[in-house]
Design an enzyme around this catalytic site. Structure first.
Site, PDB file in Angstrom:
ATOM      1  N   ARG A   1       0.814   3.760  -3.380  1.00  0.00           N
ATOM      2  CA  ARG A   1       0.196   5.070  -3.146  1.00  0.00           C
ATOM      3  C   ARG A   1       1.240   6.151  -2.906  1.00  0.00           C
ATOM      4  O   ARG A   1       1.211   7.206  -3.527  1.00  0.00           O
ATOM      5  CB  ARG A   1      -0.745   4.987  -1.929  1.00  0.00           C
TER       6      ARG A   1
ATOM      7  N   GLU B   1     -12.152   0.359 -10.276  1.00  0.00           N
ATOM      8  CA  GLU B   1     -11.769  -0.625 -11.311  1.00  0.00           C
ATOM      9  C   GLU B   1     -12.634  -0.577 -12.575  1.00  0.00           C
ATOM     10  O   GLU B   1     -12.110  -0.715 -13.691  1.00  0.00           O
ATOM     11  CB  GLU B   1     -11.768  -2.052 -10.724  1.00  0.00           C
TER      12      GLU B   1
ATOM     13  N   GLU C   1       0.844  -1.202   0.000  1.00  0.00           N
ATOM     14  CA  GLU C   1       0.000   0.000   0.000  1.00  0.00           C
ATOM     15  C   GLU C   1       0.879   1.253   0.000  1.00  0.00           C
ATOM     16  O   GLU C   1       0.592   2.224  -0.691  1.00  0.00           O
ATOM     17  CB  GLU C   1      -0.929   0.018   1.225  1.00  0.00           C
TER      18      GLU C   1
HETATM   19  C1  DMJ Z   1      -6.368   0.634  -4.912  1.00  0.00           C
HETATM   20  O1  DMJ Z   1      -5.566   0.903  -3.838  1.00  0.00           O
HETATM   21  C2  DMJ Z   1      -5.620  -0.057  -6.012  1.00  0.00           C
HETATM   22  O2  DMJ Z   1      -6.334   0.049  -7.198  1.00  0.00           O
HETATM   23  C3  DMJ Z   1      -5.375  -1.513  -5.707  1.00  0.00           C
HETATM   24  O3  DMJ Z   1      -4.782  -2.177  -6.780  1.00  0.00           O
HETATM   25  C4  DMJ Z   1      -6.690  -2.196  -5.387  1.00  0.00           C
HETATM   26  N1  DMJ Z   1      -7.434  -1.507  -4.404  1.00  0.00           N
HETATM   27  C5  DMJ Z   1      -7.594  -0.080  -4.459  1.00  0.00           C
HETATM   28  C6  DMJ Z   1      -8.800   0.400  -5.215  1.00  0.00           C
HETATM   29  O4  DMJ Z   1      -9.899  -0.379  -5.212  1.00  0.00           O
END
Ligand code: DMJ
Length: 576
Positions: free
Chosen positions: A199, A476, A195
């Site tokens: 990010r 998504e 994460e």
């Molecule tokens: C995001 O942090 C990223 O897209 C990750 O790959 C999956 N989860 C979340 C969004 O749904």
């Protein structure tokens, strides 16, 4: 007093030094004169060779410096004072690529009404974040408070490139200043490496690539240095939890397992860090992980979602393209693109596209089925070989990823035409299903998870369990709509996206500030705010919507040159 002492002791030690030097000079001459001519020649040759060696090293470093993009030339990256070199065994990358020049990218800003509406949505969210959560991770839009996760101003870092792309210059500058003055990695807390990477590291790299402001690269490099202990495992599979202040990493207390998607979704970001800084340790740790995952047994290219950090072996037999599995597949393709997209058996990165193609075949054979009565294509899961017709909203990244693969493979002259057709067909059908997961609910929004019906006598294509009715503002589906419109040029996808945007506006917008995830998409009466605005709503959902509504003639983002990481951050494709 103390300064006098210091000066005099320095003086004495200097004197002593002079005496020693004189004595050693005399003995050197005596020794030299005793040598034969042949011995003297040997010594001189050795000396000459040493000088040559030193000079060639100076030249090598000089060349390295020359390759750094021009805006770094006078600002060498400061090494973190706590930085420790990691063991040499990581250093298996010998070449010295520096494939980008970084320059300020200029953006048009919104060019039509739909884009303008998305910018307004962003500003509505941003204003509230600023008022109630500035510098904290995420906004709680109902209680007007904030939630903490990394303690790194997550929403600011995650939103940087969205603001840049929308040409929100004042907001971008304000965020940039916060990063320069306030972003501090001395947080004594274990956070999830994946994460943090997608990010924070992804956000900083993307902001750097767009704005060419060195502060972002310096922070990214500092993050990279502090994160390396997470990769120091025997198996090469990284620990899942990282403490940036202590520069220590570990598995969670209850398990030595890491998730497949988490250990494999670091590559684009760390490779990019190597390309930008010339520091090869980042690419080296990624190579180790990728090779390990490649070598493990994956029947039909499908990998179980848990992997033991100590042993480097898969655990269990759960296969899913949803939570914990998803971006392993996504990054196989994107890493191949980042590494040059060569469809050539002799290329050292060919295994990435091979593994991706094998997994697509595996998905097609083992996980894809069609619903009854309408025949929607969906991707289920395997729980120890037993098929479950469950699909997370997270799986909706897949059609976009298939379309991206198609857009590269169609350029390969001898790539089988039937396989290409299958790829695009799957992408189109799955996009339709993901859209129906929104359209068929009275709020026009998708739940987190749906179950599909495949029995002959079914009257409905899918249903939702009580615990899965929420919507977290996830990106998504709009991500896939973006790729589909870009690659097929079919405007239908933009219309789908607009409907989804309207539904977000209607049911998730909080009157006096921000957007909130909701509890129930199945009934407009029971929507109920959950009091959380995820950073990915600003980083991804609004960004993809904005890009989806772009007029073709004023397109800013060319997929030939840019990769989009799993958190929708932009990373350039080397040498394009
Ligand atoms: C995001 O942090 C990223 O897209 C990750 O790959 C999956 N989860 C979340 C969004 O749904």
């Amino acid at each position: 007093m103390s300064s006098v002492n210091t000066i005099s002791s320095q003086y004495y030690s200097l004197n002593l030094g002079t005496i020693e030097i004189k004595q050693s000079r005399q003995s050197f001459y005596r020794y030299w004169n005793r040598l034969h001519r042949f011995q003297k020649t040997l010594v001189l040759i050795a000396l000459f060779l040493s000088v040559l060696y030193v000079l060639s090293h100076i030249e090598f470093h000089h060349k390295q410096l020359k390759n750094i993009p021009s805006n770094h030339e006078h600002q060498p990256l400061a090494k973190d004072k706590n930085w420790q070199p990691i063991p040499d065994r990581f250093l298996d990358v010998k070449d010295n690529r520096r494939p980008y020049s970084v320059f300020k990218v200029s953006m048009n800003g919104p060019t039509n009404e739909r884009q303008q509406k998305v910018v307004e949505a962003f500003l509505h969210a941003w204003k509230s974040y600023k008022e109630h959560a500035w510098g904290e991770d995420e906004l709680k839009p109902i209680s007007k408070k904030f939630s903490s996760w990394f303690n790194l101003g997550l929403t600011i870092v995650d939103s940087l490139d969205t603001m840049y792309i929308m040409n929100l210059q004042d907001q971008f500058t304000e965020a940039r200043d916060w990063i320069e003055k306030k972003l501090n990695f001395d947080v004594d807390r274990y956070n999830n490496l994946f994460e943090l990477t997608i990010r924070i590291l992804g956000g900083l790299l993307s902001a750097y690539h767009l704005s060419a402001e060195t502060v972002f690269l310096e922070k990214a490099y500092e993050f990279g240095n502090r994160s390396l202990p997470a990769f120091d495992t025997k198996s090469s599979i990284p620990y899942s939890d990282l403490n940036l202040m202590r520069q220590k990493a570990k598995s969670p207390s209850w398990t030595s397992d890491s998730s497949l998607s988490e250990v494999s979704t670091l590559s684009i970001e760390y490779n990019d860090l190597t390309y930008l800084t010339g520091d090869k340790r980042f690419e080296a740790v990624i190579n180790r992980i990728s090779q390990t995952l490649h070598r493990l047994n994956k029947p039909d290219g499908l990998a179980p979602i848990f992997i033991d950090t100590n042993q480097g072996q898969f655990r269990g037999r759960t296969i899913t393209l949803g939570a914990r599995g998803d971006s392993y597949y996504e990054y196989l393709l994107k890493q191949w693109i980042q590494k040059g997209a060569k469809y050539d058996k002799s290329d050292e990165h060919f295994y990435l596209i091979q593994d991706w193609l094998e997994s697509v075949r595996g998905i097609r054979q083992k996980l894809v089925k069609k619903t009854k009565p309408s025949g929607y294509m969906f991707v289920g899961e395997l729980l120890s070989e037993t098929f479950s017709p469950k699909m997370d909203h997270l799986v909706c990244f897949l059609p976009g990823n298939l379309a991206l693969g198609y857009s590269y493979l169609r350029k390969i002259p001898d790539f089988p035409k039937d396989d290409l057709k299958d790829l695009m067909n799957m992408a189109q059908e799955l996009t339709e299903t993901c859209y129906q997961m929104y359209a068929q609910f009275p709020t026009g929004l998708s739940p987190e998870i749906v179950y599909f019906n495949t029995h002959e006598d079914s009257t409905k294509d899918f249903f939702v369990k009580d615990n899965d009715r929420h919507n977290l503002l996830r990106p998504e589906t709009v991500e896939s709509l973006y790729y589909m419109k870009k690659i097929t040029k079919d405007k239908k996808y933009e219309e789908y996206g607009w409907k989804i945007f309207e539904a977000f506006e209607k049911y998730t917008k909080v009157e006096n500030g921000g957007y909130s995830s909701i509890n129930d998409v199945t009934s407009p009466e029971r929507v109920n705010f959950r009091d959380k605005m995820e950073s990915f709503f600003l980083a991804e959902t609004l960004k993809y919507l904005y890009l989806l509504f772009e007029d073709e003639k004023s397109e800013n983002l060319d997929l030939k040159h840019w990769l989009i990481n799993t958190e929708a951050h932009l990373i350039p494709i080397p040498n394009t």
